[in-house]
Design a protein around this motif. Structure first.
Motif, PDB file in Angstrom:
ATOM      1  N   TRP A 149     105.167 -50.187  31.281  1.00  0.00           N
ATOM      2  CA  TRP A 149     104.662 -51.568  31.393  1.00  0.00           C
ATOM      3  C   TRP A 149     104.456 -51.884  32.875  1.00  0.00           C
ATOM      4  CZ3 TRP A 149     107.814 -56.544  29.773  1.00  0.00           C
ATOM      5  CH2 TRP A 149     106.947 -57.654  29.754  1.00  0.00           C
ATOM      6  N   ILE A 150     103.206 -51.916  33.291  1.00  0.00           N
ATOM      7  CA  ILE A 150     102.873 -52.091  34.701  1.00  0.00           C
ATOM      8  C   ILE A 150     102.487 -53.531  35.020  1.00  0.00           C
ATOM      9  CG2 ILE A 150     101.382 -51.316  36.583  1.00  0.00           C
ATOM     10  CD1 ILE A 150     103.337 -49.224  35.552  1.00  0.00           C
ATOM     11  N   ASP A 151     101.869 -54.222  34.053  1.00  0.00           N
ATOM     12  CA  ASP A 151     101.263 -55.519  34.368  1.00  0.00           C
ATOM     13  C   ASP A 151     102.177 -56.715  34.055  1.00  0.00           C
ATOM     14  OD1 ASP A 151     101.212 -55.249  31.651  1.00  0.00           O
ATOM     15  OD2 ASP A 151      99.195 -56.080  31.382  1.00  0.00           O
ATOM     16  N   MET A 152     103.497 -56.507  34.040  1.00  0.00           N
ATOM     17  CA  MET A 152     104.384 -57.617  33.709  1.00  0.00           C
ATOM     18  C   MET A 152     104.227 -58.779  34.679  1.00  0.00           C
ATOM     19  SD  MET A 152     108.548 -58.002  33.615  1.00  0.00           S
ATOM     20  CE  MET A 152     108.574 -58.578  35.309  1.00  0.00           C
ATOM     21  N   ASP A 153     104.149 -58.476  35.967  1.00  0.00           N
ATOM     22  CA  ASP A 153     104.041 -59.553  36.955  1.00  0.00           C
ATOM     23  C   ASP A 153     102.737 -60.324  36.769  1.00  0.00           C
ATOM     24  OD1 ASP A 153     105.217 -60.931  39.146  1.00  0.00           O
ATOM     25  OD2 ASP A 153     103.755 -60.007  40.479  1.00  0.00           O
ATOM     26  N   GLU A 154     101.692 -59.600  36.450  1.00  0.00           N
ATOM     27  CA  GLU A 154     100.393 -60.268  36.211  1.00  0.00           C
ATOM     28  C   GLU A 154     100.496 -61.211  35.010  1.00  0.00           C
ATOM     29  OE1 GLU A 154      95.806 -59.122  34.889  1.00  0.00           O
ATOM     30  OE2 GLU A 154      97.217 -57.542  35.479  1.00  0.00           O
ATOM     31  N   LEU A 155     101.167 -60.776  33.953  1.00  0.00           N
ATOM     32  CA  LEU A 155     101.327 -61.621  32.774  1.00  0.00           C
ATOM     33  C   LEU A 155     102.184 -62.851  33.085  1.00  0.00           C
ATOM     34  CD1 LEU A 155     101.962 -58.853  30.095  1.00  0.00           C
ATOM     35  CD2 LEU A 155      99.826 -60.044  30.562  1.00  0.00           C
ATOM     36  N   LEU A 156     103.234 -62.674  33.901  1.00  0.00           N
ATOM     37  CA  LEU A 156     104.053 -63.813  34.307  1.00  0.00           C
ATOM     38  C   LEU A 156     103.237 -64.820  35.105  1.00  0.00           C
ATOM     39  CD1 LEU A 156     107.454 -62.148  35.367  1.00  0.00           C
ATOM     40  CD2 LEU A 156     107.039 -63.571  33.352  1.00  0.00           C
ATOM     41  N   VAL A 157     102.396 -64.314  35.997  1.00  0.00           N
ATOM     42  CA  VAL A 157     101.553 -65.214  36.806  1.00  0.00           C
ATOM     43  C   VAL A 157     100.583 -65.979  35.916  1.00  0.00           C
ATOM     44  CG1 VAL A 157      99.789 -65.325  38.615  1.00  0.00           C
ATOM     45  CG2 VAL A 157     101.788 -63.833  38.905  1.00  0.00           C
ATOM     46  N   ALA A 201     111.206 -52.916  42.148  1.00  0.00           N
ATOM     47  CA  ALA A 201     110.139 -53.745  41.599  1.00  0.00           C
ATOM     48  C   ALA A 201     110.421 -55.229  41.825  1.00  0.00           C
ATOM     49  CB  ALA A 201     109.975 -53.440  40.111  1.00  0.00           C
ATOM     50  N   CYS A 202     111.708 -55.628  41.678  1.00  0.00           N
ATOM     51  CA  CYS A 202     112.064 -57.034  41.908  1.00  0.00           C
ATOM     52  C   CYS A 202     111.788 -57.436  43.349  1.00  0.00           C
ATOM     53  CB  CYS A 202     113.534 -57.265  41.577  1.00  0.00           C
ATOM     54  SG  CYS A 202     113.892 -57.381  39.810  1.00  0.00           S
ATOM     55  N   VAL A 203     112.213 -56.591  44.283  1.00  0.00           N
ATOM     56  CA  VAL A 203     111.954 -56.892  45.694  1.00  0.00           C
ATOM     57  C   VAL A 203     110.457 -57.034  45.928  1.00  0.00           C
ATOM     58  CG1 VAL A 203     112.085 -55.959  48.029  1.00  0.00           C
ATOM     59  CG2 VAL A 203     114.063 -55.781  46.510  1.00  0.00           C
ATOM     60  N   GLU A 204     109.681 -56.179  45.297  1.00  0.00           N
ATOM     61  CA  GLU A 204     108.224 -56.196  45.525  1.00  0.00           C
ATOM     62  C   GLU A 204     107.582 -57.471  45.005  1.00  0.00           C
ATOM     63  OE1 GLU A 204     104.275 -53.465  44.580  1.00  0.00           O
ATOM     64  OE2 GLU A 204     106.273 -52.579  44.548  1.00  0.00           O
ATOM     65  N   ILE A 205     107.957 -57.940  43.807  1.00  0.00           N
ATOM     66  CA  ILE A 205     107.243 -59.091  43.252  1.00  0.00           C
ATOM     67  C   ILE A 205     107.717 -60.416  43.861  1.00  0.00           C
ATOM     68  CG2 ILE A 205     106.844 -57.873  41.088  1.00  0.00           C
ATOM     69  CD1 ILE A 205     108.950 -59.765  39.802  1.00  0.00           C
ATOM     70  N   PHE A 206     108.928 -60.440  44.446  1.00  0.00           N
ATOM     71  CA  PHE A 206     109.403 -61.690  45.044  1.00  0.00           C
ATOM     72  C   PHE A 206     108.962 -61.843  46.502  1.00  0.00           C
ATOM     73  CE2 PHE A 206     112.311 -62.033  41.456  1.00  0.00           C
ATOM     74  CZ  PHE A 206     112.449 -63.401  41.316  1.00  0.00           C
ATOM     75  N   THR A 207     108.724 -60.723  47.170  1.00  0.00           N
ATOM     76  CA  THR A 207     108.476 -60.750  48.606  1.00  0.00           C
ATOM     77  C   THR A 207     106.992 -60.919  48.904  1.00  0.00           C
ATOM     78  OG1 THR A 207     110.335 -59.212  48.846  1.00  0.00           O
ATOM     79  CG2 THR A 207     108.886 -59.494  50.755  1.00  0.00           C
ATOM     80  N   PRO A 208     106.620 -61.807  49.845  1.00  0.00           N
ATOM     81  CA  PRO A 208     105.213 -61.893  50.275  1.00  0.00           C
ATOM     82  C   PRO A 208     104.728 -60.540  50.775  1.00  0.00           C
ATOM     83  CG  PRO A 208     106.473 -63.766  51.123  1.00  0.00           C
ATOM     84  CD  PRO A 208     107.470 -62.829  50.495  1.00  0.00           C
ATOM     85  N   ALA A 209     103.480 -60.213  50.469  1.00  0.00           N
ATOM     86  CA  ALA A 209     102.933 -58.897  50.809  1.00  0.00           C
ATOM     87  C   ALA A 209     102.989 -58.631  52.306  1.00  0.00           C
ATOM     88  CB  ALA A 209     101.502 -58.781  50.286  1.00  0.00           C
ATOM     89  N   THR A 210     102.744 -59.649  53.106  1.00  0.00           N
ATOM     90  CA  THR A 210     102.758 -59.451  54.561  1.00  0.00           C
ATOM     91  C   THR A 210     104.151 -59.058  55.049  1.00  0.00           C
ATOM     92  OG1 THR A 210     103.130 -61.833  54.810  1.00  0.00           O
ATOM     93  CG2 THR A 210     100.855 -61.053  54.982  1.00  0.00           C
ATOM     94  N   ILE A 221     103.111 -46.444  49.053  1.00  0.00           N
ATOM     95  CA  ILE A 221     102.616 -47.304  47.973  1.00  0.00           C
ATOM     96  C   ILE A 221     102.443 -46.469  46.718  1.00  0.00           C
ATOM     97  CG2 ILE A 221     100.855 -48.930  47.250  1.00  0.00           C
ATOM     98  CD1 ILE A 221     102.389 -49.804  49.718  1.00  0.00           C
ATOM     99  N   GLY A 222     103.288 -46.741  45.739  1.00  0.00           N
ATOM    100  CA  GLY A 222     103.177 -46.038  44.470  1.00  0.00           C
ATOM    101  C   GLY A 222     102.435 -46.903  43.467  1.00  0.00           C
ATOM    102  N   THR A 223     102.960 -46.963  42.269  1.00  0.00           N
ATOM    103  CA  THR A 223     102.366 -47.816  41.241  1.00  0.00           C
ATOM    104  C   THR A 223     102.568 -49.276  41.623  1.00  0.00           C
ATOM    105  OG1 THR A 223     102.929 -46.159  39.573  1.00  0.00           O
ATOM    106  CG2 THR A 223     102.368 -48.374  38.795  1.00  0.00           C
ATOM    107  N   THR A 224     101.503 -50.036  41.635  1.00  0.00           N
ATOM    108  CA  THR A 224     101.576 -51.441  42.012  1.00  0.00           C
ATOM    109  C   THR A 224     102.068 -52.268  40.834  1.00  0.00           C
ATOM    110  OG1 THR A 224      99.771 -51.162  43.581  1.00  0.00           O
ATOM    111  CG2 THR A 224     100.295 -53.417  42.907  1.00  0.00           C
ATOM    112  N   VAL A 225     103.154 -52.976  41.038  1.00  0.00           N
ATOM    113  CA  VAL A 225     103.684 -53.799  39.959  1.00  0.00           C
ATOM    114  C   VAL A 225     103.526 -55.287  40.252  1.00  0.00           C
ATOM    115  CG1 VAL A 225     105.375 -52.067  39.232  1.00  0.00           C
ATOM    116  CG2 VAL A 225     106.015 -53.768  40.948  1.00  0.00           C
ATOM    117  N   ARG A 226     103.089 -55.636  41.455  1.00  0.00           N
ATOM    118  CA  ARG A 226     102.994 -57.036  41.825  1.00  0.00           C
ATOM    119  C   ARG A 226     101.596 -57.582  41.532  1.00  0.00           C
ATOM    120  NH1 ARG A 226     104.696 -58.370  47.054  1.00  0.00           N
ATOM    121  NH2 ARG A 226     103.488 -60.292  46.931  1.00  0.00           N
ATOM    122  N   CYS A 227     101.521 -58.904  41.448  1.00  0.00           N
ATOM    123  CA  CYS A 227     100.240 -59.585  41.243  1.00  0.00           C
ATOM    124  C   CYS A 227     100.105 -60.635  42.348  1.00  0.00           C
ATOM    125  CB  CYS A 227     100.192 -60.245  39.868  1.00  0.00           C
ATOM    126  SG  CYS A 227      98.733 -61.261  39.581  1.00  0.00           S
ATOM    127  N   GLY A 228      99.082 -60.542  43.133  1.00  0.00           N
ATOM    128  CA  GLY A 228      98.847 -61.525  44.184  1.00  0.00           C
ATOM    129  C   GLY A 228      99.597 -61.195  45.462  1.00  0.00           C
TER     130      GLY A 228
END
Length: 1275
Positions: A149-157, A201-210, A221-228
């Motif tokens: 399941w890769i797109d969980m963050d996208e679905l949450l957004v 994955a948690c660190v990735e989706i909570f942290t601003p990309a910059t 950069i492996g499998t991208t799990v974040r959205c935005g």
């Protein structure tokens, strides 16, 4: 979502498991579920029908069709909420217990059902349904997010951005909070095993990309799990902004949303990247929330800030961005206003405000700790003066629970010389001293109906007396520490202020109180409590001054001048103190203690003052008033403490006293000759003179020995008395010696077993004569005198000092004379507790032995009334049958405890005691042959003396001395303690309304103390960090004519090949831990007791035992080893493993499940490669399949597997066997009042203290304390 036009409407039969599709048209299952749920929840259902329905509903969960039925029912909005909730539980069971069995297609279908249910949540759904649905999302995420399941963050957004109600945002917030908690703090097996992937994955989706790019520039950069690009920290901040712009007070929907957003902050702050927290302006958002018009939001904000500032390690850059904003004027002003708003009336507590104030105080405490850590990095725009004033204001709160966290902060701040000497601190010092001084009064001694605000709060916050006493002890400790630190910083300024406060107070001691009265005397009068508090402050000031003097006093000229001036003023003040004529004996006692403390510390160079103190002690002899029991008891306390203070002076200042020794000797002889002193005080005066000679350094050695022998020889002669030796050759002779033979005849003639209430039965003349005879016979024995001189010879005397060598020489000839008879005394004293030895009693009176020999003692929180009430009852029954029984057991106890004390003192004399080759057998017999007849309370003292004798044993003779002692000890303790726990369990099962619950509670409490003493003794022996005992260099003639020599080469199996001399001799002797683990004589009874202790219902003791087992398991893991190791390994693999599983199955041990699982995992890890026994034991458990057991063992033994993961695997394997605590059996929402009663981790720490010995009755002092347990360890 996921490519569908309307979210999840494309989910159909083709995506479902095949078996679920086949039952699509089932027409029987759903009605049966409805009917069963109606029976379970119906008010008029019978118990049997409800039970049958519950079984049916549980069985459905295991059905292959259950997930489909769950989705169908949960999706149907027309169903009742209770039906839909059960439907969700069907899906939950499938995800939690069957996920690994599903194919990829089936798992995807199950996930899609959860996603569709999530999208369809609505405001009309009850909150518990929405939360249950969100929990399903988290369960799926733990198993497949970042993999299938890769797109969980996208679905949450997408859910987050749905327009309209905030219900989907609350849903997402619940998912984020729960996911964070489970990944970083939970023990769920799936989450623990996937911790690496999930945490990343948690660190990735909570942290601003910059921030991710800046913080990890070389990140692959492996499998991208974040959205935005923004991340959830930024989105949470934006949501909080929106909520805070509304009128929260009148918009409960937004208020709830803000609280949930802050709850996510609270969960995330401990692990989020600090730079991300700063970049997303989280601190600013939480501060804005503090100013919200909602108490719930403010409380949630404080908890989130507390979670952030529990992180105690920030770089300077992180400190500036995350902590310093709280130090600026605007924020400090807001914090002050919040604190002032949160103040509540103790007689009408606002629960929400009070809860907020407690959390606020803990947050401020953590916030203040950074000042001391980062003082050099704090920028100039920070408003430290007002912040420190705020800390003072919070510390001044009448609620001690609010005040104490800030007291801890003040102790940290004042340890910094930079902060303490800062001009900012100057205006704070006086009110801080005033605060700590006023709080040192003993609130536990004040009447509970007092209107003192602090006491009202204390009684409201802490229900039980033991916890209240522990908390107040900790509170006073911090107050004392602050006073010490202030005096160390400010010296004369602080000292003179403190002494002036006392001088002013003593002039108004009885203002507002009745004048002193002997007739109405009370040990806890308000005047005494006030003086006691002032003296405690002065003692703290003295400690602070001594610390300053030890560091600075002799380095600089100005320091020396200040020291001389201070000490001259202290001497003048102490002289005025001695001149004060206090009528209260206990105030006089405290004044005496203080004067001696000054004399032996700050004024140790002023011999003239010391002599004045000495004269004051010798001449201060207030008259007893027997008709007023309370006052007389206080006078006796003063007299007893006077002799103790004499001993302190003698041991601290022997050379100064030696100069006036002849005058002192004459004065002591005069006092003794007056005939006014009882035997105990006469001995104390003699030991005072003995100690001066013994500890003095400027005396001729031959003269010293001659004078000391003048004290010891008469004592030695008492032990050579033929009549004494003849009397103690038999138990009957021992009883006759103590006057106990006539006791049996008296009890029989008065038919005592037919008297219900002994306290109401007045003794006749014969009984009173017998009672007086017991006391006189006891005084005639040489025990007390010998004990006192031995204690003066050995206590606080370091080895290799002249005083120690003198002690050895002094007692060398006496020990062979005393020791054989001492063991007989001890053996008979123990035998007296065995009913079989009371031959003079008829069978119907045998049951009286236990009643007669059961000690009376007072226990805080259990015994009725106060300690003073207890002593008054004891004193009031002295002339009754109860008092007679007290005299009987008091005589035997005095013998027993004197023997314990003497044995310990003798053990300090090294080979002069341990060198008897024949000693271990008779000693073990005397200690343990009748130990099973002693009470739990009495056994604690026995165990302590055994521990101390073993600790003192020289390594050269350890192999000869220790095994018989410890083997017998552990066998007896196992039998006694195990049987007492069994009796307690039987009593609890068969309780009736008429049972004396107070006595049962006392018995249980003492049994817990005994068990703890036993397991801590073993823990100390097996402590890997226990330092090795220094090898004693034995002289060639280390024995004498009456002492049989032990050859060091044969004394220990481990040291049999050791050289007789040489610097490497100590390497031939094992550590105490290795010695015990390689001796089958010791190890077998030791392990048997520990295995039984795992099943004893005492969480503290069980926790210690589990740590001990974890530390020793690796020692027996080798495949090529001795038969002993093999048998121990098998024992642990069977009995210990079974005990762990049994305890894991009991609700009582629910708080120890992690520790139990940890030990089981250790057994499996270390022993499974060597023996199949652990696996076979697991396979005997009901419901465990061979495949599951083998899979668990395989995973546990994989390289790199962390302890947390191993523990989670065991808990998952045994999930159907685990006990469930009452709190987990049903979730009940808590009111604000109930929430206020809950305690944070910090508050729980403030309620802890070391176990204290119970107060002994019968007007006899217990033997010298044998407390002091080796530090425990953790593997």
């Amino acid at each position: 979502m996921n490519g569908s036009a309307n979210g999840h409407s494309t989910l159909g039969a083709e995506a479902m498991p095949a078996q679920a599709a086949r039952v699509n048209g089932s027409s029987t299952m759903l009605p049966q579920i409805h009917e069963a749920l109606e029976l379970v929840h119906g008010a008029y259902s019978s118990n049997e029908s409800r039970r049958q329905a519950s079984l049916f509903l549980e069985e459905i969960k295991t059905n292959d069709e259950a997930p489909y039925h769950g989705f169908t029912l949960a999706s149907d909005k027309s169903q009742q909420p209770v039906v839909r909730h059960y439907a969700l539980s069907l899906l939950e069971y499938a995800i939690r217990h069957k996920w690994a069995e599903y194919s990829e297609e089936q798992a995807t279908a199950l996930r899609q059902w959860v996603l569709q249910l999530s999208q369809n949540v609505s405001p009309e759904d009850p909150l518990y349904l929405r939360n249950k649905t969100a929990q399903l999302w988290v369960e799926v995420a733990k198993r497949s997010w970042g993999a299938a399941w890769i797109d969980m963050d996208e679905l949450l957004v997408q859910l987050w951005n749905l327009p309209g109600s905030v219900v989907h945002k609350e849903f997402v917030l619940f998912v984020l909070e729960t996911l964070s908690d489970e990944v970083f703090n939970g023990d769920d097996t799936v989450a623990v095993l996937r911790e690496g992937a999930l945490s990343k994955a948690c660190v990735e989706i909570f942290t601003p990309a910059t921030v991710l790019t800046e913080a990890f520039p070389n990140r692959q950069i492996g499998t991208t799990v974040r959205c935005g690009e923004e991340g959830w920290l930024v989105r949470l901040g934006e949501l909080l902004d929106q909520c805070l712009e509304t009128d929260l007070y009148n918009n409960p929907q937004y208020q709830s949303c803000a609280v949930k957003a802050l709850a996510v902050y609270k969960s995330v702050m401990p692990w989020a990247i600090p730079r991300a927290i700063a970049s997303a302006s989280c601190v600013q958002q939480m501060c804005k929330s503090l100013a919200a018009s909602s108490v719930a939001v403010q409380l949630a904000s404080v908890e989130a800030l507390h979670a952030l500032y529990c992180r105690m390690h920030f770089s300077d850059e992180e400190f500036l961005s995350l902590v310093c904003p709280m130090y600026r004027s605007q924020m400090v002003d807001l914090l002050r206003k919040l604190y002032e708003w949160s103040v509540v009336n103790p007689n009408d507590i606002d629960d929400e405000k009070y809860l907020f104030a407690k959390k606020f105080s803990e947050m401020m405490s953590n916030l203040g700790s950074f000042i001391e850590q980062k003082i050099s990095a704090i920028p100039e725009d920070c408003d430290l003066p007002n912040l420190l004033n705020l800390f003072l204001a919070v510390a001044q709160s009448p609620s001690f629970v609010i005040s104490i966290p800030i007291l801890v902060t003040w102790t940290r701040l004042l340890r910094s010389d930079t902060i303490g000497s800062s001009p900012t601190m100057t205006p704070i010092i006086a009110p801080l001293l005033e605060l700590c001084s006023s709080r040192l009064i003993r609130y536990e001694s004040m009447p509970e109906d007092s209107d003192d605000s602090s006491l009202v709060f204390l009684l409201e916050d802490i229900d039980t007396i033991p916890e209240r006493h522990a908390f107040l002890g900790n509170y006073r400790r911090y107050c004392v520490t602050i006073i010490e630190l202030v005096v160390r910083q400010k010296q004369s300024e602080a000292i003179y202020h403190i002494l002036g406060q006392f001088d002013q107070s003593v002039q108004h001691l009885y203002d507002g109180q009745p004048p002193f009265s002997v007739e109405k005397y009370s040990k806890t009068s308000i005047p005494f409590l006030r003086v006691d508090a002032h003296f405690t402050v002065i003692e703290a000031a003295l400690k602070g001054y001594m610390k300053w003097r030890s560091v600075h006093g002799s380095k600089l000229q100005q320091d020396e001048q200040q020291r001389v001036a201070i000490e001259n003023n202290l001497e003048a003040w102490c002289e005025r103190l001695l001149e004060l004529n206090f009528e209260d004996p206990l105030i006089r006692k405290r004044a005496l203690q203080l004067a001696v403390a000054f004399s032996t510390n700050a004024l140790d160079k002023k011999v003239g003052f010391m002599l004045k103190v000495l004269e004051h002690i010798l001449m201060s002899q207030p008259l007893e008033r027997p008709e007023f029991a309370a006052y007389t008891e206080a006078v006796k306390e003063l007299q007893s403490d006077g002799t103790y203070e004499l001993q302190r002076l003698a041991s601290k200042m022997p050379d100064q006293l030696l100069d006036v020794y002849e005058q002192l000797e004459a004065k002591v002889n005069e006092i003794i000759a007056s005939g006014r002193l009882e035997a105990k005080r006469q001995t104390s005066y003699q030991t005072f003179l003995f100690t001066i000679i013994h500890r003095a350094t400027n005396i001729d050695p031959d003269l010293r020995l001659q004078k000391l022998q003048g004290f010891i020889n008469p004592v030695q002669q008492l032990w050579k008395d033929p009549q004494l030796e003849q009397s103690i050759t038999s138990f009957a002779g021992f009883c006759d010696l103590l006057g106990l033979n006539g006791v049996r005849e008296f009890l029989v003639s008065r038919r005592v077993h037919e008297i219900d209430n002994w306290a109401l039965y007045q003794l006749d003349v014969e009984g009173q004569a017998l009672q007086a005879g017991l006391d006189e016979r006891l005084k005639a024995l040489p025990l007390r005198t010998t004990k006192s001189f031995l204690a003066c010879s050995t206590e606080k005397v370091e080895r290799d000092t002249p005083a120690y060598k003198i002690s050895c020489a002094l007692w060398r000839d006496a020990l062979p004379v005393i020791l054989p008879n001492l063991l007989k005394f001890l053996s008979h004293a123990h035998a007296f507790h065995n009913p079989a030895n009371w031959s003079g009693l008829p069978p119907e009176m045998r049951g009286l032995v236990g009643r007669i020999l059961t000690d009376r003692f007072w226990q805080a929180g259990i015994s009725e009334g106060t300690k003073e009430d207890f002593y008054a009852r004891v004193t009031g029954t002295k002339s009754t049958m109860e008092g007679f029984a007290s005299s009987i057991r008091g005589s035997v106890r005095a013998v027993r405890e004197a023997c314990y004390s003497m044995l310990w003192c003798m053990s300090r004399l090294d080979v002069d005691f341990y060198g008897f080759s024949e000693l271990p057998g008779p000693l073990a017999h005397a200690l343990f042959s009748d130990a099973h007849c002693l009470s739990s309370h009495q056994l604690i003292g026995l165990l302590n003396v055994v521990r101390l004798m073993v600790d003192d044993c020289p390594v050269e003779v350890r192999g000869h001395f220790v095994p018989p002692i410890l083997a017998t000890c552990f066998a007896q303790m196992d039998a006694k303690i195990s049987s007492e726990w069994e009796k307690l369990a039987q009593k609890q099962v068969s309780q009736t309304p008429g049972d004396n619950l107070t006595e049962e509670m006392k018995e249980e409490s003492i049994l817990r103390q005994l068990t703890h003493t036993a397991v801590m003794m073993i823990g100390g022996f097996l402590d890997p960090a226990r330092p090795s005992k220094k090898l004693q260099s034995l002289p060639v003639n280390w024995h004498h004519s009456r002492l049989t020599e032990i050859d060091p080469q044969t004394a220990s199996d481990a040291g049999k090949d050791a050289p007789a001399n040489g610097s490497n001799l100590s390497s031939a002797y094992p550590t105490m831990r290795k010695f015990c683990l390689t001796s089958s004589t010791i190890l077998e009874p030791l392990l048997l007791f520990l295995a039984h202790a795992i099943r004893m219902r005492d969480g503290r003791c069980c926790g210690v035992v589990l740590r001990v087992f974890r530390s020793i398991i690796p020692d027996f893991a080798a495949s090529q080893d001795s038969p002993l190791s093999s048998s121990i390994r098998e024992f642990i693999s069977t009995d210990v493993l079974k005990a762990c599983i049994s305890s894991l199955n009991e609700p009582y041990f629910v708080d120890l499940q992690k520790d139990l699982a940890h030990l089981i995992a250790s057994i499996l890890t270390h022993y499974s490669p060597v023996t199949d026994t652990p696996r076979q034991i697991l396979l005997t458990l009901p419901g465990l399949q061979e495949k599951s057991v083998d899979k668990c063992i395989d995973y546990i033994m994989r390289p790199g597997m962390q302890q947390r993961q191993q523990r989670a695997l065991v808990l998952d394997l045994l999930r159907d066997l685990k006990g469930v605590s009452i709190s987990e059996q049903g979730r009940i929402s808590k009111s604000a009042s109930a929430a206020r009663k809950e305690r944070s981790k910090m508050q729980q720490e403030f309620l802890k203290e070391q176990p204290q010995q119970t107060q002994q009755a019968d007007n006899r002092q217990p033997s010298p304390s044998l407390e002091g347990v080796a530090g425990m360890f953790d593997s």
